[in-house]
Scaffold this active site. Sequence first.
Site, PDB file in Angstrom:
ATOM      1  N   LYS A   1       9.270   0.272   8.726  1.00  0.00           N
ATOM      2  CA  LYS A   1       9.439   0.714  10.103  1.00  0.00           C
ATOM      3  C   LYS A   1       9.534  -0.523  10.985  1.00  0.00           C
ATOM      4  CE  LYS A   1       6.729   4.888   9.217  1.00  0.00           C
ATOM      5  NZ  LYS A   1       5.449   5.602   9.473  1.00  0.00           N
TER       6      LYS A   1
ATOM      7  N   LYS B   1       6.751   2.814  18.035  1.00  0.00           N
ATOM      8  CA  LYS B   1       5.377   3.332  18.039  1.00  0.00           C
ATOM      9  C   LYS B   1       4.381   2.254  17.599  1.00  0.00           C
ATOM     10  CE  LYS B   1       4.954   3.756  13.410  1.00  0.00           C
ATOM     11  NZ  LYS B   1       3.884   3.216  12.536  1.00  0.00           N
TER      12      LYS B   1
ATOM     13  N   SER C   1       0.808  -1.221   0.000  1.00  0.00           N
ATOM     14  CA  SER C   1       0.000   0.000   0.000  1.00  0.00           C
ATOM     15  C   SER C   1       0.841   1.271   0.000  1.00  0.00           C
ATOM     16  CB  SER C   1      -0.956  -0.001   1.196  1.00  0.00           C
ATOM     17  OG  SER C   1      -0.244  -0.152   2.411  1.00  0.00           O
TER      18      SER C   1
ATOM     19  N   GLY D   1       7.710   8.627   9.128  1.00  0.00           N
ATOM     20  CA  GLY D   1       6.834   9.666   9.644  1.00  0.00           C
ATOM     21  C   GLY D   1       5.377   9.272   9.541  1.00  0.00           C
TER      22      GLY D   1
END
Length: 332
Positions: A106, A189, A11, A134
């Site tokens: 990530k 995160k 994606s 980000g």
Amino acid sequence: MSDVTFIGGGSFGTALAIMLAKKGYDIVIWDRNKDILDDINTLRSNTRYLPNSIIPCNVKASGDIEKATKESKYIVLAVPSFAIRDVCKKIKGSLKEDQIIVTIAKGMEEESKKRLSEVIKEELYKNPVVVLSGPSHAEEVANDIPTTVVVTSTDMKYAEQVQDVFMTNSFRVYTNSDIVGVEIGGAVKNIIALASGICDGIGYGDNTKAALMTRGMSEIMRIGIKLGGKPETFFGLTGMGDLIVTCTSMHSRNRKAGILIGRGMSCDEACKKIGMVVEGVKACHTFYELKNSLGVSMPITNSLYKVLFENAISKKEVSELMRRDKKYEYYF
């Protein structure tokens, strides 16, 4: 020949390819899935990963990884963190030294506990490596929703080149020389986002989410600073920014998987239901082991590990977190 090659037709890679194609670049997307290749080349879509977006004609799909990477100035690794090393091994023989590698994954390598830029540099030691990270959901990037990200590298002149390539009127790119902080923030995160989804699935409210995100940021900073990141990085886009978007958005596959777990599914059942890689699961396992070896306190990560891998009950783990010894609030 192309200007930019994306390795992986997922994606986010597809969304960035659409964005750069609109800017005028010639793009190649490589993927091993023939259905995705045919979808892009004939229907101008990626119905599996980005079904509501039209792919411009200057984006081509290829199943030949050597041909796809041979001439492009920029090679974007748009695959999950666990596939980074394998993909680097595949393309090593076809690259020239002046081709710039950009990673948008990530996470960390689970076995070695190395950051992804370190993994890439081990395999492609002659090529410059740039990290792009980000708060940036693919569905919004593809539709030109205003988005801001960060690029970083051990040699910032290459990060600045990538900044120029990716910058558009709706996609603003900052530079940050703290490559450790950028990568750690983007990886940890996902753990907090998964925990946030579990709390949503249980039925907890805004108070709980605010507490989780705030104390989650403390965990991100503790492990990030221990590994060499700068404190200010974690208050920026790849720390607080990424944490906000992944803990609150229904675009977030980590949050969606967490919701399913909070409602009673096992980790495996939830990941299967999502149908895409849930990076928070592997990140939780990696940072659970890393925090233990480094002596860093990460109680949310610890509780999530028990839920994911030891069949602990989510509500009970939340109760255990709330009943811990009283503490002074601090970040460092």
